[in-house]
Design a protein around this motif. Structure first.
Motif, PDB file in Angstrom:
ATOM      1  N   ARG A  64     -10.467 -10.193  -4.080  1.00  7.93           N
ATOM      2  CA  ARG A  64     -10.679  -8.756  -3.916  1.00  7.93           C
ATOM      3  C   ARG A  64     -10.505  -8.430  -2.430  1.00  7.93           C
ATOM      4  NH1 ARG A  64     -15.835  -5.429  -5.342  1.00  7.93           N
ATOM      5  NH2 ARG A  64     -16.823  -7.291  -4.526  1.00  7.93           N
ATOM      6  N   ILE A  65      -9.696  -7.414  -2.152  1.00  6.71           N
ATOM      7  CA  ILE A  65      -9.467  -7.024  -0.753  1.00  6.71           C
ATOM      8  C   ILE A  65      -9.984  -5.594  -0.561  1.00  6.71           C
ATOM      9  CG2 ILE A  65      -7.732  -6.673   1.054  1.00  6.71           C
ATOM     10  CD1 ILE A  65      -5.964  -8.718  -0.384  1.00  6.71           C
ATOM     11  N   MET A  66     -10.850  -5.420   0.432  1.00  4.99           N
ATOM     12  CA  MET A  66     -11.477  -4.110   0.628  1.00  4.99           C
ATOM     13  C   MET A  66     -11.311  -3.631   2.071  1.00  4.99           C
ATOM     14  SD  MET A  66     -14.960  -4.810  -1.510  1.00  4.99           S
ATOM     15  CE  MET A  66     -15.513  -3.119  -1.383  1.00  4.99           C
ATOM     16  N   ARG A 115      -6.272   8.499   4.910  1.00  2.61           N
ATOM     17  CA  ARG A 115      -7.090   9.339   4.025  1.00  2.61           C
ATOM     18  C   ARG A 115      -8.320   8.615   3.486  1.00  2.61           C
ATOM     19  NH1 ARG A 115      -4.830  13.890   1.581  1.00  2.61           N
ATOM     20  NH2 ARG A 115      -2.873  14.476   2.553  1.00  2.61           N
ATOM     21  N   ILE A 116      -8.434   7.341   3.800  1.00  2.89           N
ATOM     22  CA  ILE A 116      -9.576   6.581   3.268  1.00  2.89           C
ATOM     23  C   ILE A 116     -10.837   6.945   4.062  1.00  2.89           C
ATOM     24  CG2 ILE A 116     -10.548   4.240   3.035  1.00  2.89           C
ATOM     25  CD1 ILE A 116      -7.782   3.251   2.249  1.00  2.89           C
ATOM     26  N   LYS A 117     -11.859   7.405   3.312  1.00  2.00           N
ATOM     27  CA  LYS A 117     -13.074   7.884   4.004  1.00  2.00           C
ATOM     28  C   LYS A 117     -14.255   6.930   3.822  1.00  2.00           C
ATOM     29  CE  LYS A 117     -11.166  11.717   5.440  1.00  2.00           C
ATOM     30  NZ  LYS A 117     -10.167  11.210   6.348  1.00  2.00           N
ATOM     31  N   GLY A 118     -14.217   6.135   2.755  1.00  2.00           N
ATOM     32  CA  GLY A 118     -15.337   5.212   2.514  1.00  2.00           C
ATOM     33  C   GLY A 118     -14.838   3.853   2.072  1.00  2.00           C
ATOM     34  N   GLU A 119     -15.794   3.009   1.617  1.00  5.75           N
ATOM     35  CA  GLU A 119     -15.430   1.661   1.182  1.00  5.75           C
ATOM     36  C   GLU A 119     -14.448   1.732  -0.006  1.00  5.75           C
ATOM     37  OE1 GLU A 119     -18.641  -1.042  -0.201  1.00  5.75           O
ATOM     38  OE2 GLU A 119     -18.187  -2.063   1.682  1.00  5.75           O
ATOM     39  N   THR A 120     -13.319   1.024   0.098  1.00  8.69           N
ATOM     40  CA  THR A 120     -12.265   1.133  -0.928  1.00  8.69           C
ATOM     41  C   THR A 120     -11.712  -0.247  -1.281  1.00  8.69           C
ATOM     42  OG1 THR A 120     -11.626   3.256   0.018  1.00  8.69           O
ATOM     43  CG2 THR A 120      -9.989   2.216  -1.384  1.00  8.69           C
ATOM     44  N   VAL A 121     -11.542  -0.494  -2.594  1.00  6.54           N
ATOM     45  CA  VAL A 121     -10.899  -1.742  -3.031  1.00  6.54           C
ATOM     46  C   VAL A 121      -9.388  -1.509  -3.003  1.00  6.54           C
ATOM     47  CG1 VAL A 121     -10.598  -3.382  -4.934  1.00  6.54           C
ATOM     48  CG2 VAL A 121     -12.858  -2.376  -4.509  1.00  6.54           C
ATOM     49  N   LEU A 122      -8.673  -2.304  -2.196  1.00  2.53           N
ATOM     50  CA  LEU A 122      -7.215  -2.144  -2.093  1.00  2.53           C
ATOM     51  C   LEU A 122      -6.480  -3.007  -3.099  1.00  2.53           C
ATOM     52  CD1 LEU A 122      -6.742  -2.279   1.802  1.00  2.53           C
ATOM     53  CD2 LEU A 122      -6.789  -0.251   0.349  1.00  2.53           C
ATOM     54  N   PHE A 123      -7.133  -4.106  -3.491  1.00  2.00           N
ATOM     55  CA  PHE A 123      -6.456  -5.048  -4.387  1.00  2.00           C
ATOM     56  C   PHE A 123      -7.488  -5.897  -5.104  1.00  2.00           C
ATOM     57  CE2 PHE A 123      -5.046  -9.382  -5.188  1.00  2.00           C
ATOM     58  CZ  PHE A 123      -3.856  -9.192  -5.885  1.00  2.00           C
ATOM     59  N   GLU A 124      -7.190  -6.202  -6.359  1.00  2.45           N
ATOM     60  CA  GLU A 124      -7.992  -7.171  -7.105  1.00  2.45           C
ATOM     61  C   GLU A 124      -7.031  -7.941  -8.000  1.00  2.45           C
ATOM     62  OE1 GLU A 124     -11.492  -5.393  -8.668  1.00  2.45           O
ATOM     63  OE2 GLU A 124     -12.500  -7.341  -8.653  1.00  2.45           O
ATOM     64  N   PHE A 127       1.441  -9.679  -1.810  1.00  7.30           N
ATOM     65  CA  PHE A 127       1.318  -8.283  -1.380  1.00  7.30           C
ATOM     66  C   PHE A 127       0.658  -8.123  -0.012  1.00  7.30           C
ATOM     67  CE2 PHE A 127       1.119  -7.628  -6.187  1.00  7.30           C
ATOM     68  CZ  PHE A 127       2.491  -7.420  -6.262  1.00  7.30           C
ATOM     69  N   PHE A 128      -0.122  -9.113   0.413  1.00 10.04           N
ATOM     70  CA  PHE A 128      -0.823  -9.018   1.709  1.00 10.04           C
ATOM     71  C   PHE A 128      -0.568 -10.282   2.545  1.00 10.04           C
ATOM     72  CE2 PHE A 128      -2.971  -6.237  -1.198  1.00 10.04           C
ATOM     73  CZ  PHE A 128      -3.293  -5.116  -0.448  1.00 10.04           C
ATOM     74  N   PRO A 129       0.709 -10.588   2.832  1.00  4.98           N
ATOM     75  CA  PRO A 129       1.020 -11.875   3.482  1.00  4.98           C
ATOM     76  C   PRO A 129       0.345 -12.059   4.835  1.00  4.98           C
ATOM     77  CG  PRO A 129       2.940 -10.424   3.479  1.00  4.98           C
ATOM     78  CD  PRO A 129       1.917  -9.768   2.621  1.00  4.98           C
ATOM     79  N   GLN A 130       0.060 -10.958   5.531  1.00  4.18           N
ATOM     80  CA  GLN A 130      -0.545 -11.095   6.861  1.00  4.18           C
ATOM     81  C   GLN A 130      -2.067 -11.055   6.821  1.00  4.18           C
ATOM     82  OE1 GLN A 130       1.437 -11.797   9.521  1.00  4.18           O
ATOM     83  NE2 GLN A 130       2.960 -11.820   7.893  1.00  4.18           N
ATOM     84  N   ASN A 131      -2.639 -10.886   5.613  1.00 10.84           N
ATOM     85  CA  ASN A 131      -4.087 -10.674   5.550  1.00 10.84           C
ATOM     86  C   ASN A 131      -4.865 -11.726   4.799  1.00 10.84           C
ATOM     87  OD1 ASN A 131      -2.890  -7.567   5.335  1.00 10.84           O
ATOM     88  ND2 ASN A 131      -4.576  -7.857   6.752  1.00 10.84           N
ATOM     89  N   LEU A 134       0.839  -1.204   0.000  1.00 14.01           N
ATOM     90  CA  LEU A 134       0.000   0.000   0.000  1.00 14.01           C
ATOM     91  C   LEU A 134       0.871   1.250   0.000  1.00 14.01           C
ATOM     92  CD1 LEU A 134      -2.832  -1.054   2.509  1.00 14.01           C
ATOM     93  CD2 LEU A 134      -2.845  -1.157   0.007  1.00 14.01           C
ATOM     94  N   LYS A 135       1.969   1.163   0.739  1.00 17.30           N
ATOM     95  CA  LYS A 135       2.912   2.294   0.793  1.00 17.30           C
ATOM     96  C   LYS A 135       3.467   2.563  -0.614  1.00 17.30           C
ATOM     97  CE  LYS A 135       6.530   3.918   3.770  1.00 17.30           C
ATOM     98  NZ  LYS A 135       7.670   3.508   4.556  1.00 17.30           N
ATOM     99  N   GLU A 136       3.876   1.478  -1.265  1.00 17.76           N
ATOM    100  CA  GLU A 136       4.443   1.592  -2.610  1.00 17.76           C
ATOM    101  C   GLU A 136       3.430   2.174  -3.594  1.00 17.76           C
ATOM    102  OE1 GLU A 136       6.430  -2.098  -3.871  1.00 17.76           O
ATOM    103  OE2 GLU A 136       5.660  -1.545  -5.867  1.00 17.76           O
ATOM    104  N   LYS A 137       2.165   1.805  -3.407  1.00 18.72           N
ATOM    105  CA  LYS A 137       1.097   2.302  -4.297  1.00 18.72           C
ATOM    106  C   LYS A 137       0.645   3.710  -3.916  1.00 18.72           C
ATOM    107  CE  LYS A 137       0.334  -1.107  -7.073  1.00 18.72           C
ATOM    108  NZ  LYS A 137       0.445  -0.966  -8.485  1.00 18.72           N
TER     109      LYS A 137
END
Ligand SMILES: NC(=O)c1ccc[n+]([C@@H]2O[C@H](COP(=O)([O-])OP(=O)(O)OC[C@H]3O[C@@H](n4cnc5c(N)ncnc54)[C@H](O)[C@@H]3O)[C@@H](O)[C@H]2O)c1
Length: 275
Positions: free
Chosen positions: A214-216, A172-181, A190-194, A163-166
């Motif tokens: 999909r990760i949200m 700053r996230i205020k609403g529902e957001t797709v972080l990865f698909e 990219f999300f080894p702990q999740n 996420l840092k790299e992206k």
């Protein structure tokens, strides 16, 4: 003459949310069948803290090698990329392993071969998601598609390098957001702990190549939830799991701890409903 079954010696590597949770349960509920003989963590103060909390004697181990030596079954609950090597060390010494970092086991044929050669078991709990039993069965026929949508609170992604790299700033996230698909392998990378859940689904189904992940996130989310849709020759499976977050680690769900404990229980007692 009274017959007393030998208790299974349990060693835990990784004394965080999952390792600690399992240790507490083993001492409380599985005393008759299991004995906690070793705790090891790269941060030794975590071993000591847990050992003191549990009122245990000399179970703290200074190395992985002595941890492996102390047990019949090693529980891997480590948040690192090196878990395959940790598991290999235990299998080489003919110890059973219960592995939590499933994301690292996607391409681990060498370990499955070693498990067979050494005649021991590599146990992978269903983890934080429902329906793995049905997905395994469906995988025996053709699976056309698997869709996984994982939703986690913002705190579940703190410190994620992808996420840092992206340039994604969680604050700053205020609403529902797709972080990865994308596919399973990149989700785990990219999300080894999740997203161990994605790896568990891929291994259970044998259809990881036909899976989308999909990760949200959202400031409104309070639970870790997983929605799974599997379509194939056996029909359609839809599950939704809403998990309570572990107080010790918001990336981890309480159900993951319980599923590890249940797997261990079944291994000791031999009751295998739904596995
Ligand atoms: N299968 C599932 O459904 C599922 C669900 C949640 C978490 N997990 C995975 O389980 C693992 C543990 O999760 P957790 O919530 O307990 O994490 P955690 O961060 O609370 O604890 C991990 C522990 O491992 C220790 N550690 C790190 N590197 C080590 C090493 N090389 N040797 C020994 N100890 C080391 C850390 O110091 C820490 O105490 C993680 O990989 C996580 O992704 C799996």
């Amino acid at each position: 003459m009274s017959y007393r079954k030998r208790r299974l010696k349990i060693g835990i590597v990784g004394c965080g949310a999952i390792g600690g949770g399992i240790a507490r349960y083993v001492l409380k509920e599985l005393k008759k069948d299991c004995q906690l003989t070793g705790l090891y963590d790269i941060e030794y103060e975590k071993v000591e803290r847990l050992r003191r909390e549990l009122g245990l004697g000399n179970v703290g181990k200074a190395s992985l090698e002595s941890l492996v030596q102390s047990c019949d079954l090693m529980i891997e609950a480590v948040n690192a990329r090196s878990t395959r090597n940790i598991i290999r060390q235990a299998l080489l010494k003919r110890k059973h392993v219960l592995a939590m970092s499933v994301g690292n086991l996607l391409k681990a044929r060498d370990l499955y071969r070693l498990e067979r050669d050494k005649r021991c078991r590599l146990l992978i709990p269903s983890g934080a998601v429902a329906g793995i039993d049905a997905v395994k069965a469906a995988g025996l026929a053709r699976i056309r598609q698997i869709k996984l949508t994982t939703r986690k609170p913002l705190s579940g992604f703190t410190g994620n390098p992808y996420l840092k790299e992206k340039g994604i700033d969680l604050a700053r996230i205020k609403g529902e957001t797709v972080l990865f698909e994308g596919g399973v392998a990149s989700s785990v990378k990219f999300f080894p702990q999740n997203i161990n859940v994605a790896a568990t689904l891929a291994l259970a189904s044998g259809a990881g190549g036909r899976m989308t992940v999909r990760i949200m996130t959202s400031p409104e989310y309070r639970t870790n939830s997983h929605e799974v849709e599997v379509t194939g020759d056996s029909g359609r499976i839809v599950t939704r799991t809403e998990n309570v977050v572990c107080p010790e680690n918001p990336k981890t769900s309480y159900l993951a701890v319980l599923s590890a404990v249940q797997t261990l229980r079944q291994f000791c007692l031999g009751t295998c409903v739904g596995t």
